[in-house]
Design a protein around this motif. Structure first.
Motif, PDB file in Angstrom:
ATOM      1  N   ALA A  20       0.827  -1.212   0.000  1.00  0.00           N
ATOM      2  CA  ALA A  20       0.000   0.000   0.000  1.00  0.00           C
ATOM      3  C   ALA A  20       0.860   1.260   0.000  1.00  0.00           C
ATOM      4  CB  ALA A  20      -0.927  -0.008   1.217  1.00  0.00           C
ATOM      5  N   ILE A  21       1.935   1.245   0.798  1.00  0.00           N
ATOM      6  CA  ILE A  21       2.827   2.412   0.849  1.00  0.00           C
ATOM      7  C   ILE A  21       3.533   2.600  -0.495  1.00  0.00           C
ATOM      8  CG2 ILE A  21       4.862   3.414   1.953  1.00  0.00           C
ATOM      9  CD1 ILE A  21       4.046   1.955   4.513  1.00  0.00           C
ATOM     10  N   LEU A  22       4.010   1.488  -1.071  1.00  0.00           N
ATOM     11  CA  LEU A  22       4.688   1.577  -2.375  1.00  0.00           C
ATOM     12  C   LEU A  22       3.725   2.033  -3.460  1.00  0.00           C
ATOM     13  CD1 LEU A  22       6.941  -1.613  -2.285  1.00  0.00           C
ATOM     14  CD2 LEU A  22       7.677   0.768  -2.142  1.00  0.00           C
ATOM     15  N   TYR A  23       2.499   1.552  -3.414  1.00  0.00           N
ATOM     16  CA  TYR A  23       1.505   1.984  -4.408  1.00  0.00           C
ATOM     17  C   TYR A  23       1.240   3.481  -4.295  1.00  0.00           C
ATOM     18  CZ  TYR A  23      -2.957   2.816  -6.684  1.00  0.00           C
ATOM     19  OH  TYR A  23      -3.959   3.347  -7.469  1.00  0.00           O
ATOM     20  N   TRP A  24       1.119   3.950  -3.045  1.00  0.00           N
ATOM     21  CA  TRP A  24       0.874   5.385  -2.852  1.00  0.00           C
ATOM     22  C   TRP A  24       2.043   6.211  -3.375  1.00  0.00           C
ATOM     23  CZ3 TRP A  24       3.679   8.432   0.811  1.00  0.00           C
ATOM     24  CH2 TRP A  24       3.247   9.773   0.861  1.00  0.00           C
ATOM     25  N   MET A  25       3.262   5.751  -3.142  1.00  0.00           N
ATOM     26  CA  MET A  25       4.433   6.508  -3.575  1.00  0.00           C
ATOM     27  C   MET A  25       4.606   6.505  -5.089  1.00  0.00           C
ATOM     28  SD  MET A  25       7.295   5.436  -0.709  1.00  0.00           S
ATOM     29  CE  MET A  25       8.571   6.396  -1.552  1.00  0.00           C
ATOM     30  N   ARG A  27       2.156   5.634  -7.473  1.00  0.00           N
ATOM     31  CA  ARG A  27       0.884   5.518  -8.185  1.00  0.00           C
ATOM     32  C   ARG A  27       0.865   6.296  -9.495  1.00  0.00           C
ATOM     33  NH1 ARG A  27       0.698   9.030  -4.159  1.00  0.00           N
ATOM     34  NH2 ARG A  27      -0.437  11.010  -4.328  1.00  0.00           N
ATOM     35  N   ASP A  28       1.556   7.422  -9.557  1.00  0.00           N
ATOM     36  CA  ASP A  28       1.584   8.238 -10.788  1.00  0.00           C
ATOM     37  C   ASP A  28       2.964   8.221 -11.433  1.00  0.00           C
ATOM     38  OD1 ASP A  28      -1.106   9.053 -10.394  1.00  0.00           O
ATOM     39  OD2 ASP A  28      -0.438  10.582  -8.969  1.00  0.00           O
ATOM     40  N   PHE A  29       3.761   7.230 -11.099  1.00  0.00           N
ATOM     41  CA  PHE A  29       5.148   7.191 -11.547  1.00  0.00           C
ATOM     42  C   PHE A  29       5.274   6.319 -12.789  1.00  0.00           C
ATOM     43  CE2 PHE A  29       9.716   6.074 -11.049  1.00  0.00           C
ATOM     44  CZ  PHE A  29      10.224   7.357 -10.880  1.00  0.00           C
ATOM     45  N   ASP A  30       6.111   6.759 -13.730  1.00  0.00           N
ATOM     46  CA  ASP A  30       6.361   5.991 -14.949  1.00  0.00           C
ATOM     47  C   ASP A  30       7.425   4.936 -14.648  1.00  0.00           C
ATOM     48  OD1 ASP A  30       6.637   5.004 -17.483  1.00  0.00           O
ATOM     49  OD2 ASP A  30       7.733   6.739 -18.273  1.00  0.00           O
ATOM     50  N   LEU A  31       6.968   3.744 -14.301  1.00  0.00           N
ATOM     51  CA  LEU A  31       7.895   2.690 -13.919  1.00  0.00           C
ATOM     52  C   LEU A  31       8.776   2.240 -15.080  1.00  0.00           C
ATOM     53  CD1 LEU A  31       5.620   0.506 -11.602  1.00  0.00           C
ATOM     54  CD2 LEU A  31       7.390   2.128 -10.926  1.00  0.00           C
ATOM     55  N   ALA A  32       8.297   2.446 -16.316  1.00  0.00           N
ATOM     56  CA  ALA A  32       9.115   2.062 -17.476  1.00  0.00           C
ATOM     57  C   ALA A  32      10.402   2.879 -17.533  1.00  0.00           C
ATOM     58  CB  ALA A  32       8.315   2.241 -18.762  1.00  0.00           C
ATOM     59  N   ASP A 291      12.149  15.102  -6.330  1.00  0.00           N
ATOM     60  CA  ASP A 291      11.222  14.057  -5.924  1.00  0.00           C
ATOM     61  C   ASP A 291      11.335  12.816  -6.816  1.00  0.00           C
ATOM     62  OD1 ASP A 291       8.609  13.417  -4.257  1.00  0.00           O
ATOM     63  OD2 ASP A 291       8.170  12.877  -6.333  1.00  0.00           O
ATOM     64  N   GLU A 292      11.343  13.007  -8.117  1.00  0.00           N
ATOM     65  CA  GLU A 292      11.409  11.881  -9.053  1.00  0.00           C
ATOM     66  C   GLU A 292      12.728  11.134  -8.922  1.00  0.00           C
ATOM     67  OE1 GLU A 292      11.923  12.378 -13.475  1.00  0.00           O
ATOM     68  OE2 GLU A 292       9.858  11.616 -13.464  1.00  0.00           O
ATOM     69  N   GLU A 293      13.815  11.866  -8.756  1.00  0.00           N
ATOM     70  CA  GLU A 293      15.130  11.236  -8.625  1.00  0.00           C
ATOM     71  C   GLU A 293      15.234  10.439  -7.320  1.00  0.00           C
ATOM     72  OE1 GLU A 293      17.513  14.704  -8.998  1.00  0.00           O
ATOM     73  OE2 GLU A 293      17.693  14.567 -11.185  1.00  0.00           O
ATOM     74  N   ALA A 294      14.656  10.989  -6.252  1.00  0.00           N
ATOM     75  CA  ALA A 294      14.651  10.268  -4.978  1.00  0.00           C
ATOM     76  C   ALA A 294      13.862   8.963  -5.100  1.00  0.00           C
ATOM     77  CB  ALA A 294      14.052  11.143  -3.881  1.00  0.00           C
ATOM     78  N   LEU A 295      12.782   8.992  -5.859  1.00  0.00           N
ATOM     79  CA  LEU A 295      11.992   7.784  -6.082  1.00  0.00           C
ATOM     80  C   LEU A 295      12.791   6.742  -6.864  1.00  0.00           C
ATOM     81  CD1 LEU A 295       8.494   9.319  -6.910  1.00  0.00           C
ATOM     82  CD2 LEU A 295       9.074   7.934  -4.920  1.00  0.00           C
ATOM     83  N   TYR A 296      13.548   7.197  -7.851  1.00  0.00           N
ATOM     84  CA  TYR A 296      14.421   6.275  -8.592  1.00  0.00           C
ATOM     85  C   TYR A 296      15.413   5.610  -7.640  1.00  0.00           C
ATOM     86  CZ  TYR A 296      13.019   8.016 -13.233  1.00  0.00           C
ATOM     87  OH  TYR A 296      12.331   8.338 -14.371  1.00  0.00           O
ATOM     88  N   PHE A 297      16.034   6.425  -6.821  1.00  0.00           N
ATOM     89  CA  PHE A 297      17.088   5.926  -5.931  1.00  0.00           C
ATOM     90  C   PHE A 297      16.565   4.842  -5.000  1.00  0.00           C
ATOM     91  CE2 PHE A 297      19.374   5.939  -1.904  1.00  0.00           C
ATOM     92  CZ  PHE A 297      20.685   5.790  -2.313  1.00  0.00           C
TER      93      PHE A 297
END
Length: 333
Positions: A20-25, A27-32, A291-297
């Protein structure tokens, strides 16, 4: 029936919480785009360089465990202790914290070690590790105070505005993590209370807890403890150099995010998935990472290091399967 439902919940609830936490983080991220970063923007040499330290941390833990068992008259093989630790981390990816009990069972099966005494030494280990985390956290906070003060002064950011930037969902995630940690503590206390009904087992646990004073080589024990946490830190810190947006952050940021991440994994999810991502990502943003770079990391580092844990677990399972058992002549509790 009640036991079955309880066992299912122990597996499902941590997965749901982390998921649930990962989905929230994300949810709008381009995983590709993650694959594109891994192929084109990531220095894999640094990631590979971090692997030996991740392996060494678990090996040192196995050697330290062997040392704490010796004063109790339990003489185990180094290979058994190390492989039991490898396997325990991998198993805990499925059911958080169950690995602590499994590794005691492995020692009982393979080397005839008393389960109760082994469990007592695990309690000792956790107490020592908690003390190390508390000390490192205190020192890191003292070191980071000036960094945070400079950051707030230069950017004109106040603590109130920083907290105000959190969304309602962000506060909710933090609250859920805190509640989950308290629930974990309650369940652990209940699990240990079962052993209160068996005098011999309780005695074994107590012997394990007080075994530290009888360790034959206390300086070695301290060196192993320092080595464990230094290896954990280097395993994490070297990943900073994998990405252009974190390679310049330095030791201060690495220490702060390492400490925050170490505390976050107390929340009962597989390998801290979810809470660790949320905590480390939040601190990286505070240090100026987008924010996006932190999510990648956090996604890439956690995923790759989790795969290493899985690989070590598979190796340990194969090694233990091929290893001969030592029949104990004493009664194992």
């Amino acid at each position: 029936m009640k036991t079955t439902v309880g066992n299912i919940l122990k597996i499902v609830l941590p997965l749901l919480l982390g998921g649930a936490i990962l989905y929230w983080m994300y949810r709008d991220f381009d995983l590709a785009s993650v694959m594109d970063v891994m192929r084109n923007d990531m220095a894999w040499g640094w990631m590979l360089l971090s692997f030996p330290f991740g392996i060494m941390a678990q090996m040192l833990r196995g050697w330290r465990w062997q040392q704490t068992l010796e004063p109790l008259g339990e003489h185990t093989r180094s290979s058994t202790c190390i492989n039991a630790v490898f396997l325990s981390y991998a198993v805990s990816l499925v059911i958080p914290r169950i690995g602590e009990f499994m590794r005691c069972g492995v020692l009982k099966q393979k080397d005839g070690t008393s389960f109760a005494k082994a469990l007592g030494t695990v309690v000792t280990e956790r107490a020592i590790d908690s003390l190390v985390v508390a000390v490192v956290t205190s020192l890191t906070l003292l070191f980071a105070m000036s960094t945070f003060g400079t950051f707030f002064h230069q950017t004109g950011t106040s603590v109130e505005s920083l907290l105000g930037s959190f969304s309602l969902t962000g506060y909710l995630v933090t609250a859920v993590c805190a509640v989950a940690a308290l629930v974990l503590l309650y369940l652990l206390l209940r699990r240990l209370s079962i052993y209160d009904k068996v005098k011999a087992t309780l005695t074994g646990i107590w012997q394990g807890i007080i075994s530290l004073k009888d360790v034959s080589n206390l300086p070695l024990f301290i060196c192993l403890t320092v080595g464990i946490w230094l290896s954990y830190f280097l395993h994490y810190y070297l990943t900073f150099f994998c990405f252009p947006f974190t390679e310049h952050l330095g030791l201060g940021c690495a220490m702060v995010t390492f400490v925050v991440g170490s505390i976050a994994v107390v929340v009962p999810t597989p390998n801290g998935a979810g809470p660790w991502h949320f905590a480390v990502k939040t601190m990286l943003i505070l240090y100026g990472v987008a924010d996006e770079e932190a999510l990648y990391f956090v996604l890439i580092v956690h995923s790759v290091q989790t795969l290493l844990v899985v690989a070590l677990g598979i190796y340990a399972w194969l090694a233990l399967t091929l290893q001969t058992n030592i029949t104990s002549k004493k009664q194992n509790l």
